[in-house]
Design an enzyme around this catalytic site. Structure first.
Site, PDB file in Angstrom:
ATOM      1  N   GLY A 189      -1.927   4.391  -0.979  1.00  0.00           N
ATOM      2  CA  GLY A 189      -3.239   3.834  -0.621  1.00  0.00           C
ATOM      3  C   GLY A 189      -3.876   4.358   0.416  1.00  0.00           C
ATOM      4  N   GLY A 240      -4.699   2.590   6.604  1.00  0.00           N
ATOM      5  CA  GLY A 240      -5.151   0.997   7.157  1.00  0.00           C
ATOM      6  C   GLY A 240      -5.265   0.076   6.069  1.00  0.00           C
ATOM      7  N   THR A 241      -4.722   0.251   5.000  1.00  0.00           N
ATOM      8  CA  THR A 241      -4.697  -1.010   3.702  1.00  0.00           C
ATOM      9  C   THR A 241      -3.367  -1.729   4.060  1.00  0.00           C
ATOM     10  OG1 THR A 241      -3.798   0.855   2.376  1.00  0.00           O
ATOM     11  CG2 THR A 241      -6.128   0.445   2.232  1.00  0.00           C
ATOM     12  N   GLY A 242      -2.587  -1.258   4.900  1.00  0.00           N
ATOM     13  CA  GLY A 242      -1.531  -2.382   4.937  1.00  0.00           C
ATOM     14  C   GLY A 242      -0.298  -1.855   4.586  1.00  0.00           C
ATOM     15  N   LYS A 243       0.117  -0.513   4.340  1.00  0.00           N
ATOM     16  CA  LYS A 243       1.235   0.070   3.762  1.00  0.00           C
ATOM     17  C   LYS A 243       2.462  -0.597   4.632  1.00  0.00           C
ATOM     18  CE  LYS A 243      -0.275   3.879   3.166  1.00  0.00           C
ATOM     19  NZ  LYS A 243      -1.666   3.646   3.452  1.00  0.00           N
ATOM     20  N   THR A 244       2.243   0.077   6.055  1.00  0.00           N
ATOM     21  CA  THR A 244       3.322  -0.372   6.963  1.00  0.00           C
ATOM     22  C   THR A 244       3.628  -1.730   6.986  1.00  0.00           C
ATOM     23  OG1 THR A 244       2.571   1.774   8.038  1.00  0.00           O
ATOM     24  CG2 THR A 244       3.870   0.313   9.379  1.00  0.00           C
ATOM     25  N   GLU A 277     -19.225   2.136 -14.612  1.00  0.00           N
ATOM     26  CA  GLU A 277     -17.874   1.666 -14.808  1.00  0.00           C
ATOM     27  C   GLU A 277     -17.900   0.642 -15.914  1.00  0.00           C
ATOM     28  OE1 GLU A 277     -15.310   3.249 -14.000  1.00  0.00           O
ATOM     29  OE2 GLU A 277     -16.416   4.164 -12.131  1.00  0.00           O
ATOM     30  N   HIS A 324     -17.941   2.532 -19.108  1.00  0.00           N
ATOM     31  CA  HIS A 324     -16.657   2.985 -19.639  1.00  0.00           C
ATOM     32  C   HIS A 324     -16.038   1.732 -20.148  1.00  0.00           C
ATOM     33  CE1 HIS A 324     -16.530   6.754 -17.969  1.00  0.00           C
ATOM     34  NE2 HIS A 324     -16.526   6.704 -16.790  1.00  0.00           N
ATOM     35  N   ASP A 355     -16.241  13.311 -15.860  1.00  0.00           N
ATOM     36  CA  ASP A 355     -15.777  12.678 -17.201  1.00  0.00           C
ATOM     37  C   ASP A 355     -16.065  13.749 -18.127  1.00  0.00           C
ATOM     38  OD1 ASP A 355     -15.525  10.168 -15.734  1.00  0.00           O
ATOM     39  OD2 ASP A 355     -17.429   9.335 -16.198  1.00  0.00           O
TER      40      ASP A 355
HETATM   41  P1  ADP Z   1      -1.233   1.636   6.597  1.00  0.00           P
HETATM   42  O1  ADP Z   1       0.274   1.729   6.977  1.00  0.00           O
HETATM   43  O2  ADP Z   1      -1.550   1.681   5.293  1.00  0.00           O
HETATM   44  O3  ADP Z   1      -2.171   2.796   7.217  1.00  0.00           O
HETATM   45  P2  ADP Z   1      -1.143  -0.442   8.573  1.00  0.00           P
HETATM   46  O4  ADP Z   1      -0.083  -1.154   7.709  1.00  0.00           O
HETATM   47  O5  ADP Z   1      -0.654   0.404   9.607  1.00  0.00           O
HETATM   48  O6  ADP Z   1      -1.781   0.312   7.585  1.00  0.00           O
HETATM   49  O7  ADP Z   1      -2.411  -1.496   9.034  1.00  0.00           O
HETATM   50  C1  ADP Z   1      -2.793  -1.460  10.104  1.00  0.00           C
HETATM   51  C2  ADP Z   1      -2.962  -2.940  10.605  1.00  0.00           C
HETATM   52  O8  ADP Z   1      -4.359  -3.147  10.096  1.00  0.00           O
HETATM   53  C3  ADP Z   1      -1.922  -3.996  10.504  1.00  0.00           C
HETATM   54  O9  ADP Z   1      -0.991  -4.020  11.554  1.00  0.00           O
HETATM   55  C4  ADP Z   1      -2.744  -5.078  10.293  1.00  0.00           C
HETATM   56  O10 ADP Z   1      -3.296  -5.967  11.490  1.00  0.00           O
HETATM   57  C5  ADP Z   1      -3.962  -4.719   9.770  1.00  0.00           C
HETATM   58  N1  ADP Z   1      -4.040  -4.725   8.035  1.00  0.00           N
HETATM   59  C6  ADP Z   1      -4.210  -3.864   7.299  1.00  0.00           C
HETATM   60  N2  ADP Z   1      -3.931  -4.022   6.190  1.00  0.00           N
HETATM   61  C7  ADP Z   1      -3.865  -5.700   6.226  1.00  0.00           C
HETATM   62  C8  ADP Z   1      -3.771  -6.524   5.204  1.00  0.00           C
HETATM   63  N3  ADP Z   1      -3.720  -6.354   4.059  1.00  0.00           N
HETATM   64  N4  ADP Z   1      -3.717  -8.008   5.662  1.00  0.00           N
HETATM   65  C9  ADP Z   1      -3.757  -8.216   6.803  1.00  0.00           C
HETATM   66  N5  ADP Z   1      -3.709  -7.355   8.081  1.00  0.00           N
HETATM   67  C10 ADP Z   1      -3.905  -5.974   7.493  1.00  0.00           C
HETATM   68 ZN    ZN Z   2     -16.847   7.835 -15.114  1.00  0.00          ZN
END
Ligand code: ADP
Ligand code: ZN
Length: 657
Positions: free
Chosen positions: A216, A219-223, A440, A443, A516
């Site tokens: 992803g 900043g989507t919350g992978k960590t 979309e 599609h 496409d």
């Molecule tokens: P990634 O590892 O995907 O780059 P992080 O997990 O480091 O992203 O996200 C950084 C911060 O953003 C987290 O510590 C949290 O505060 C916030 N954050 C990101 N995604 C979420 C989420 N889905 N829900 C709540 N907080 C989130």
């Molecule tokens: Zn398309």
């Protein structure tokens, strides 16, 4: 030694300035040396080797008069000073030598006083003279060894101590802290269970994934999700960054990987989290780093070896994060390694509401704050951006000495975030949003109403900002290795559906359909050239693909006539036109259904396959039409539906670009 280690752990000033450290070290040693040995002027009892006598410093002329008056009985002359023992034996006089003066000896002869020369060095200075170079060498060795040890985590000086190079933590993050990524949470739930009750799974003989790739945008919350897995399972969390393996000397990255796994296995059940795994896991086949980065390759090989090295009964799970899965080395994705991928998507409207709420929990919010309004304004932003917006809002409120954060503050904060992001990532504007929504939906309609097409699992207009190539989220074993002719034509129809929808509903065509059309063209081309599915070439295979000698890249050789080429071009062009016509007709037939889909997409940003089918079936019922949706569904087995959904995601994704 302990000191040295501490310095390294802190990675402080001394580490960054080895020369300065060395200079200070030398000065200190020399200083200590000088101080201990002293020089002639500060001779003391110890230096004289006789502590029972009183030592008195006198001037040279005083000494001379002492000699003249025969007050001294014995005189010893060194290289830099003279000591004279008083006649009563109780006092020792010392003085510095005056160079070039020969009169003293004459006087001593004349008075008949006993005198002799002596060496000023004693056992102490002698020993120090020997020791000093050794001390210096040991010091230098310790210094460098310490540095090595730091980067290798153990090694040289690490024998016997605890080798803590990767610190684990026990996070108290829970799934509740991660919002808006429900699917991803569901997928990792199983891992939590396994880490909590490994025996259950091991006894049954269940195969638990060793490696899970979290895919992803930043900043989507992978960590956060990885931490939450550790937090829910209450196991140690070892976190490293891919790039941190590469910064070091050759061989050190591999050693670190070994240590990391050793530690994680010792603390099992545990989780290893490798952020930015692409830094070590870049495809080796990509010619760009031919013969290049040995260090990266060694590290990668070590990682693969470690992953293969323990059985599925060892409860260590490796989670890795990347936003570019398509550049990863295939070896990493093989079964038994990172054979499972979990998409940690950018949140849709509902997801954003949830994330905002999570972060609002710890901040005093005014009653006037409308979370949904904020969520509506922040389409396309990731969780980290949203967290930041709340924090910025709180800072703004604080600066104005407010007791609570007001909606106004949040708006201001959103504006700032958007302005900052406008440069960095593409955010979709309202006009683009409309185009994407129709495209979309086009599609989706074709996918659902064409026999043999892969069914829709999700339609999304959330901008992704992932690599332009998009990616396929299917497991290797879920790949389809074979397709029938009618399925290939169905795919062409689905691909054309996007562009046709733009034409029918917007009246103008955008560049968004380029990919496409390219894919549709490629499909027809291979039907002719490779699969013998057309009349123009019959069973004749026109193009053989062969592996390029570098591996990875496909090179093709053309083995047909000019006329055949012309025929093929004509065939591709006319069949595209024919199919396009059918597709346009279908879109016009289902016009209102498309409008419904677009409206729902506007509201929710993501809609599911079920929602699409519901809209279509309702529309068909209302108009007393024979259902094409059901017909299409009959053709497809449960198994294929799963597969289709995986492939479909990637298609939606590449369109969003
Ligand atoms: P990634 O590892 O995907 O780059 P992080 O997990 O480091 O992203 O996200 C950084 C911060 O953003 C987290 O510590 C949290 O505060 C916030 N954050 C990101 N995604 C979420 C989420 N889905 N829900 C709540 N907080 C989130
Ligand atoms: Zn398309």
């Amino acid at each position: 030694m302990a000191d040295n280690e501490n310095k390294n752990d802190n990675n402080n000033f001394f580490n960054k300035n080895p020369l300065v450290t060395f200079a200070i070290f030398s000065v200190v040693i020399i200083g200590v040396f000088k101080m201990l040995v002293g020089d002639g002027a500060s001779v003391n009892g110890a230096a004289l080797g006789n502590t029972s006598k009183r030592v008195q410093q006198v001037s040279y002329s005083e000494l001379k008069s002492l000699v003249d008056s025969k007050s001294v009985s014995k005189v010893e002359i060194g290289q830099s000073y003279i000591k004279a023992t008083a006649s009563d034996g109780a006092t020792v006089y010392t003085t510095r030598i005056v160079k070039g003066d020969t009169k003293l000896v004459e006087a001593l002869d004349a008075k008949g006083i006993e005198y002799q020369g002596f060496s000023e060095t004693n056992w102490f200075t002698e020993m120090f003279g020997w020791l000093f170079p050794f001390l210096l060498i040991i010091g230098i060795w310790m210094f460098f060894a310490g540095r090595m040890q730091k980067s290798m985590g153990g090694g040289l000086l690490g024998m016997g101590n605890s080798k803590k190079m990767v610190n684990s933590e026990k996070p108290d993050t829970k799934f509740d802290d991660v919002a808006g990524v429900e699917e991803a949470k569901e997928e990792v739930q199983e891992i939590v269970d396994f880490l909590k009750y490994p025996a259950r799974y091991v006894e049954i003989g269940a195969k638990i994934p060793k490696g899970v790739l979290l895919v992803g945008s930043p900043g989507t919350g992978k960590t956060l999700l990885a931490k939450a897995v550790a937090g829910e399972a209450e196991v140690p969390f070892f976190s490293v960054t891919g790039s941190s393996f590469i910064e070091m000397f050759v061989g050190v990255g591999a050693a670190r990987v070994r240590d990391l796994f050793e530690q994680a296995k010792k603390d099992a059940p545990s989780i290893i989290f490798i952020d930015e795994i692409d830094a070590i896991g870049k495809s080796r086949a990509s010619g760009a780093n031919m013969g290049g980065n040995d260090e990266r390759e060694q590290t990668l090989n070590q990682l693969l070896a470690e992953m293969d090295g323990f059985g599925t009964d060892t409860p260590v799970i490796i989670l890795a994060a990347t936003n570019r899965p398509e550049i990863l080395d295939q070896a990493l994705l093989r079964p038994g390694r990172f054979d499972r991928q979990v998409l940690v998507d950018k949140p849709d409207f509902e997801g954003r509401v949830k994330i905002l709420k999570v972060h609002m929990k710890n901040v005093k919010m005014d009653k006037d704050v409308d979370v949904e309004e904020v969520a509506r304004l922040t389409a396309g932003l990731a969780g980290a951006d949203l967290a930041n917006i709340i924090n910025e809002g709180a800072l703004l409120a604080g600066r104005k000495s407010q007791k609570t954060v007001k909606q106004k503050d949040l708006f201001e904060s959103v504006e700032r975030a958007l302005a900052g992001l406008a440069k960095k990532s593409r955010r979709i504007n309202p006009k683009e949003k409309k185009i994407v929504a129709y495209h979309e939906s086009g599609h989706a309609l074709l996918a659902e109403t064409t026999v043999g097409a892969k069914k829709v699992s999700k339609v999304s207009i959330v901008p992704r900002g992932l690599a332009a190539l998009g990616y396929t989220l299917n497991k290797p074993e879920e790949n389809r290795f074979m397709m029938q002719k009618h399925e290939l034509w169905a795919e062409v129809d689905v691909l054309l559906g996007g562009r046709a929808a733009e034409e029918v509903f917007i009246g103008e065509i955008s560049t968004g359909a380029g990919n496409d059309l390219e894919r549709a063209t490629d499909i027809i081309k291979s039907m002719v050239q490779t699969y013998g599915m057309s009349d123009i070439a019959g069973l004749m295979v026109l193009e053989k693909s062969r592996q390029s000698f570098l591996g990875g890249v496909q090179q093709s050789s053309r083995e047909y006539s000019e006329k055949m080429a012309e025929n093929m071009d004509e065939f591709i062009k006319s069949s595209l036109a024919q199919h396009y016509e059918v597709v346009v007709a279908r879109l016009k037939e289902y016009r209102d259904a498309i409008e419904d889909m677009v409206a729902l997409l506007y509201k929710k940003e993501n809609i599911t396959g079920e929602e699409v089918r519901e809209i279509l079936i309702n529309f068909e019922k209302k108009n007393n039409m024979e259902s094409k949706v059901d017909g299409a569904l009959d053709e497809i087995s449960e198994e294929l539906k799963v597969d289709a959904s995986m492939i479909d995601k990637s298609q939606v994704q590449s369109d969003a670009e």
